[in-house]
Write a protein that holds these residues in place. Structure first.
Motif, PDB file in Angstrom:
ATOM      1  N   LYS A 277      55.985  42.639  70.300  1.00 20.36           N
ATOM      2  CA  LYS A 277      55.102  43.021  69.206  1.00 20.36           C
ATOM      3  C   LYS A 277      54.461  44.360  69.519  1.00 20.36           C
ATOM      4  O   LYS A 277      54.203  44.697  70.683  1.00 20.36           O
ATOM      5  CB  LYS A 277      54.037  41.955  68.951  1.00 20.36           C
ATOM      6  CG  LYS A 277      53.026  41.764  70.065  1.00 20.36           C
ATOM      7  CD  LYS A 277      51.971  40.733  69.663  1.00 20.36           C
ATOM      8  CE  LYS A 277      50.948  40.533  70.784  1.00 20.36           C
ATOM      9  NZ  LYS A 277      49.885  39.570  70.393  1.00 20.36           N
ATOM     10  N   HIS A 278      54.212  45.126  68.453  1.00 18.05           N
ATOM     11  CA  HIS A 278      53.618  46.444  68.593  1.00 18.05           C
ATOM     12  C   HIS A 278      52.945  46.784  67.276  1.00 18.05           C
ATOM     13  O   HIS A 278      53.353  46.284  66.209  1.00 18.05           O
ATOM     14  CB  HIS A 278      54.693  47.483  68.931  1.00 18.05           C
ATOM     15  CG  HIS A 278      54.171  48.734  69.560  1.00 18.05           C
ATOM     16  ND1 HIS A 278      53.730  48.787  70.854  1.00 18.05           N
ATOM     17  CD2 HIS A 278      54.005  49.989  69.060  1.00 18.05           C
ATOM     18  CE1 HIS A 278      53.337  50.028  71.146  1.00 18.05           C
ATOM     19  NE2 HIS A 278      53.490  50.768  70.058  1.00 18.05           N
ATOM     20  N   ARG A 279      51.950  47.653  67.333  1.00 15.38           N
ATOM     21  CA  ARG A 279      51.260  48.014  66.096  1.00 15.38           C
ATOM     22  C   ARG A 279      52.234  48.685  65.134  1.00 15.38           C
ATOM     23  O   ARG A 279      52.920  49.653  65.485  1.00 15.38           O
ATOM     24  CB  ARG A 279      50.080  48.936  66.390  1.00 15.38           C
ATOM     25  CG  ARG A 279      48.893  48.214  67.030  1.00 15.38           C
ATOM     26  CD  ARG A 279      47.678  49.112  67.116  1.00 15.38           C
ATOM     27  NE  ARG A 279      47.208  49.549  65.794  1.00 15.38           N
ATOM     28  CZ  ARG A 279      46.443  48.811  64.994  1.00 15.38           C
ATOM     29  NH1 ARG A 279      46.091  47.582  65.349  1.00 15.38           N
ATOM     30  NH2 ARG A 279      46.055  49.281  63.833  1.00 15.38           N
ATOM     31  N   ALA A 280      52.290  48.166  63.916  1.00 19.93           N
ATOM     32  CA  ALA A 280      53.230  48.673  62.923  1.00 19.93           C
ATOM     33  C   ALA A 280      53.007  50.157  62.655  1.00 19.93           C
ATOM     34  O   ALA A 280      53.964  50.934  62.539  1.00 19.93           O
ATOM     35  CB  ALA A 280      53.104  47.865  61.631  1.00 19.93           C
ATOM     36  N   GLU A 281      51.759  50.561  62.567  1.00 17.10           N
ATOM     37  CA  GLU A 281      51.442  51.960  62.247  1.00 17.10           C
ATOM     38  C   GLU A 281      52.031  52.905  63.281  1.00 17.10           C
ATOM     39  O   GLU A 281      52.540  53.980  62.945  1.00 17.10           O
ATOM     40  CB  GLU A 281      49.931  52.143  62.153  1.00 17.10           C
ATOM     41  CG  GLU A 281      49.490  53.442  61.497  1.00 17.10           C
ATOM     42  CD  GLU A 281      49.779  53.470  60.007  1.00 17.10           C
ATOM     43  OE1 GLU A 281      50.172  54.554  59.508  1.00 17.10           O
ATOM     44  OE2 GLU A 281      49.637  52.425  59.346  1.00 17.10           O
ATOM     45  N   GLU A 282      51.985  52.514  64.543  1.00 16.28           N
ATOM     46  CA  GLU A 282      52.514  53.373  65.599  1.00 16.28           C
ATOM     47  C   GLU A 282      54.031  53.472  65.524  1.00 16.28           C
ATOM     48  O   GLU A 282      54.606  54.552  65.681  1.00 16.28           O
ATOM     49  CB  GLU A 282      52.066  52.854  66.959  1.00 16.28           C
ATOM     50  CG  GLU A 282      50.566  52.980  67.192  1.00 16.28           C
ATOM     51  CD  GLU A 282      50.145  52.516  68.572  1.00 16.28           C
ATOM     52  OE1 GLU A 282      51.024  52.430  69.461  1.00 16.28           O
ATOM     53  OE2 GLU A 282      48.955  52.236  68.764  1.00 16.28           O
TER      54      GLU A 282
END
Length: 357
Positions: free
Chosen positions: A96-101
């Motif tokens: 998982k990772h921040r979508a915006e990034e």
């Protein structure tokens, strides 16, 4: 499984073949071989961009065909991972990772910590767990995937694919797994199947977009399924999209994205007889799996990354999410890496031709 099965399997196969022949005749002419590529190329993630935290190998040799889900501001990616090239056996990881990034187009500064959460444990998935399509529910995850393996049928060992389901808890521990068969009365058959997605869930019953293979013919189907018995009633299976004259076959490519109370957006793929490329389109289904709208190709391979790999000229599945005003396709590229593609949702919907409303 073509050519073999428990007693009575032939009756199930014959019934599905009759529907297949009808679908091949009646489902032509819905599309043109036109390409309207509305997706922006945002980011490619290769095997070195995933750091495996729970296995003796830190990086896979391949990472592709990922499932995807958006939970709050976090984009969950479920890559198909391969570590040994001898038999090309796949597992499924999660990161998982921040979508915006990720949608900024900048690669993460360090590899993404990734856990293997689904790997072969049963004979029927011994050759790999492939191409996940995921659904997030309160307290659990449902993962549809291809179980590639060995099946004991009518005294024979058969190598084939089957549509499998894994139910996981919030921490991605597998609570149960199994594969689907088709039932007609007292007769049952597990055809080769994969490339499926959830549409509607009501208790133990679900509506699926699915892709059983009948006598080597590959169409997009819809079906109802009993998630406890792991069975689809034969009478519920109906073809939805067939190959056009320039295509060898078609299949569903992604999970569904709900547009309204009874409209679900889904990706599909068609494989060209001319250049053998895998190209992607969009469709809208209702909660019963009936086709409401369809596009021509909206995502087609171009450039080095998308034309060269284990499978050349191939964009394939498996994740589709809606983020702010964008439709985000998280897909496999040439069985070699993962592409993140983005289109304004309104522009993506403009590619659709509505057949019914």
């Amino acid at each position: 499984m073509s050519g073999s099965g428990p007693p009575g399997w032939e009756e199930v196969e014959r019934a599905l073949w009759g529907k297949t022949e009808k679908g091949l005749k009646e489902l032509k002419g819905l599309r043109k071989p036109d390409i309207r590529d509305v997706f922006e190329r945002v980011l490619y993630l290769g095997p070195g961009d995933f750091l495996i935290t729970n296995y003796h190998r830190s990086h896979p040799i391949e990472a592709f065909n990922p499932g995807a889900a958006l939970v709050g501001e976090e984009l969950y990616i479920f890559p198909r991972l391969i570590f040994e090239f001898y038999n090309y056996v796949s597992s499924v990881g999660v990161v998982k990772h921040r979508a915006e990034e990720l949608l900024s187009g900048r690669k993460p500064e360090s590899p993404l910590p990734t856990r293997i959460v689904l790997w072969p444990r049963k004979p029927w998935e011994r050759l790999g767990c492939e191409d996940p399509r995921v659904l997030k529910l309160p307290g659990r995850w449902l993962v549809l995937y291809c179980g590639k393996g060995l099946y004991k049928l009518a005294g024979q060992t058969v190598k084939t694919d089957a549509l499998a389901l894994a139910e996981m808890d919030e921490d991605f521990n597998v609570l149960r797994r199994g594969y689907f068969s088709v039932r007609k009365g007292d007769n049952i058959w597990a055809p080769s199947n994969r490339d499926s997605a959830f549409l509607k869930l009501e208790g133990r019953e679900a509506t699926l977009a699915t892709r059983p293979v009948v006598r080597s013919v590959k169409l997009c189907w819809r079906a109802r399924a009993d998630l406890e018995a792991m069975e689809m009633p034969e009478e519920s299976l109906e073809p939805v999209i067939g190959p056009e004259e320039w295509e060898s076959h078609v299949g569903w490519s992604t999970n569904t994205v709900e547009l309204s109370n009874d409209e679900y957006l889904i990706g599909w793929h068609g494989v060209s007889k001319i250049d053998f490329a895998y190209r992607e389109g969009l469709a809208v289904l209702n909660s019963e799996g009936e086709l409401l709208a369809i596009s021509d190709y909206v995502l087609s391979p171009r450039g080095l990354y998308e034309e060269y790999g284990e499978t050349c000229s191939c964009i394939f599945g498996c994740g589709l999410v809606r983020y702010k005003e964008f439709l985000v396709w998280v897909g496999g590229v040439c069985d070699a890496c993962i592409g993140i593609f983005r289109a304004e949702l309104d522009k993506a919907l403009e590619t659709l031709r509505w057949l019914r409303g």
